[in-house]
Design an enzyme around this catalytic site. Structure first.
Site: not given
Ligand code: SF4
Length: 457
Positions: A29, A103, A237, A284, A345-346, A382, A433
């Protein structure tokens, strides 16, 4: 996208250590930074818009004295970009004063706001983080119980550090969506979003804060509470693995850099290409480009040079210069001329940056520009703390891969498969996730999910 840090130490300069901890978390951030200290229970906080190095000076740090400190670097998700939403937030409640750095993003913030309003509690900022501080600050129960009751009410993603009653508190949501770890410097305790911050301040990694756990640290030691039952295998995530976390951090025991190199190797297996050079989009895309180059034998080149000093707060250029756009950030080396290049790229979110880079490489004389992405297409927003924009702004949400290729103007385009990405993290699917890549969300999706939902009209 935020970074949090906390320390308790009766003998060290805690504000200075928090400053360096935040420095290591700057990538999470760049909009605002802040530190709060607690001196025998009295809380003082300093937070400003800007980078950590812009916000703090020697003099300001010297004014922050105490045995405990928490720090925060912010990138806005819920709540707009202004000072009132900078953190740590300090909330004076009926039961206690709480300073908090968060966070993540809550998915039931609207309900919590209503609950607080019904109890006559006013929150001053438009971010959801103050609601967490307010819930703890207005709960008359002893601190442990107040923290546990608050955690049980929250839904969504939250990895938090807080100060209250001269104790450092670190807690994490039951799915563990955002990282949070504990470390030690000698006898003193540290909490941080990522292990790279422990490394910078000379702390040894002890363990991650468990899902649904609250850890309270004071002069008597550490108290751990399982405030809410851990939810299934969790939902860490996956974006942290391929984009957000620093490559020198370890997430759930996995070194991020190595995971990204594996993503590049797998990408090479899944989408080989005849080319002369492999170029990362720095920084990245660099580890995945190393992996791609290793797996294919195509030489790795630095090809694109990045200006690392373009922060979020830089002065916007006038129109003429703005058209140069991407050159503020990247400039190609002459060696790309006449070459068939593979750009790694990522991720591609909006597609504008990738499109400009492809054009810039063709302008620099590249004969072919093949784009390889070390994650699958981002097709959903997200709700858990990463500002990916709304679905209609995501280039891949309603386009085929061929349509995205045509939009960015590349000679070819391939994304890493979801299976390939997951295997590269070495974490099972059931612990991750991946919702923005699958639209299969691990929580109820908030009804009014817009970023600025609490802004005055
Ligand atoms: S939706 Fe995508 S960016 Fe958001 S927490 Fe889940 S995996 Fe991460």
């Amino acid at each position: 996208m935020c970074g949090v840090f906390g320390i308790r130490s009766p003998d060290r300069d805690v504000a200075r250590i928090a400053y360096f901890g935040l420095f290591a978390l700057q990538h999470r951030g760049q909009e605002s930074a802040g530190i709060a200290v607690s001196d025998r229970g009295r809380i003082t906080a300093l937070r400003e818009m800007g980078l950590v190095a812009q916000v703090f000076s020697e003099e300001k740090l010297r004014g922050l004295r105490g045995e405990l400190a928490i720090g925060h670097t912010r990138y806005s998700t819920t709540g707009s970009t202004h000072w009132a939403n900078a953190q740590p937030i300090v909330h004076n409640g009926r039961a206690r004063t709480v300073a908090l750095g968060h966070n993540g993003n809550l998915t039931n913030a609207a309900e919590l706001r209503e609950e607080l309003a019904e109890r006559g509690v006013r929150v001053h900022s438009t971010s959801d983080s103050e609601m967490i501080a307010a819930l703890i600050a207005h709960d008359d129960a002893p601190l442990e119980e107040a923290v546990a009751r608050t955690i049980a009410k929250l839904d969504g993603a939250f990895s938090c550090v807080a100060l209250a009653e001269n104790r450092l508190i670190a807690f994490r949501d039951p799915r563990g969506m955002r990282p949070l770890c504990l470390g030690r410097i000698g006898d003193d305790w540290v909490a941080a979003s990522e292990t790279c911050a422990l490394d910078l301040v000379g702390a040894d990694f002890v363990r991650e804060v468990n899902r649904g756990e609250a850890v309270l640290i004071d002069g008597d030691g550490v108290t751990s509470l399982q405030a809410a039952p851990a939810d299934g295998g969790g939902a860490l995530c996956i974006f942290e693995f391929f984009y957000l976390a620093r490559p020198d951090s370890r997430l759930a025991g996995v070194e991020v850099h190595s995971a990204r190199v594996r993503m590049g190797e797998r990408l090479a297996e899944e989408s080989p290409v005849e080319a002369d050079l492999v170029l990362p989009i720095p920084d990245s895309g660099t580890p995945a480009a190393i992996g791609f180059s290793r797996a294919t034998g195509i030489p790795f080149s630095e090809g694109l040079i990045k200006n690392r000093y373009v922060g979020r707060t830089f002065i916007q250029p006038e129109q003429g210069l703005r058209e140069q756009g991407i050159r503020l950030k990247f400039n190609p080396l002459a060696e790309v001329a006449g070459q068939r290049v593979v750009v790694i790229d990522d991720s591609i979110v909006h597609g504008n940056t990738t499109r400009q880079i492809v054009r810039m490489l063709f302008d620099a004389g590249a004969s072919e520009v093949h784009v390889r992405i070390s994650s699958p297409p981002v097709i959903g927003p997200c709700f858990y703390g990463i500002d990916l924009a709304d679905e209609d702004e995501l280039v891949a949400a309603r386009r085929s891969i061929e349509a995205v290729r045509s939009y960015i103007g590349a000679s070819s385009l391939h994304y890493l498969s979801l299976e390939g990405l997951t295997e590269a993290t070495r974490r099972p699917e059931s612990e991750l996730c991946r919702a923005c890549l699958t639209r299969d969300y691990p929580t109820r999706v908030p009804v009014e999910a817009a970023k600025l939902r609490f802004e005055p009209v």
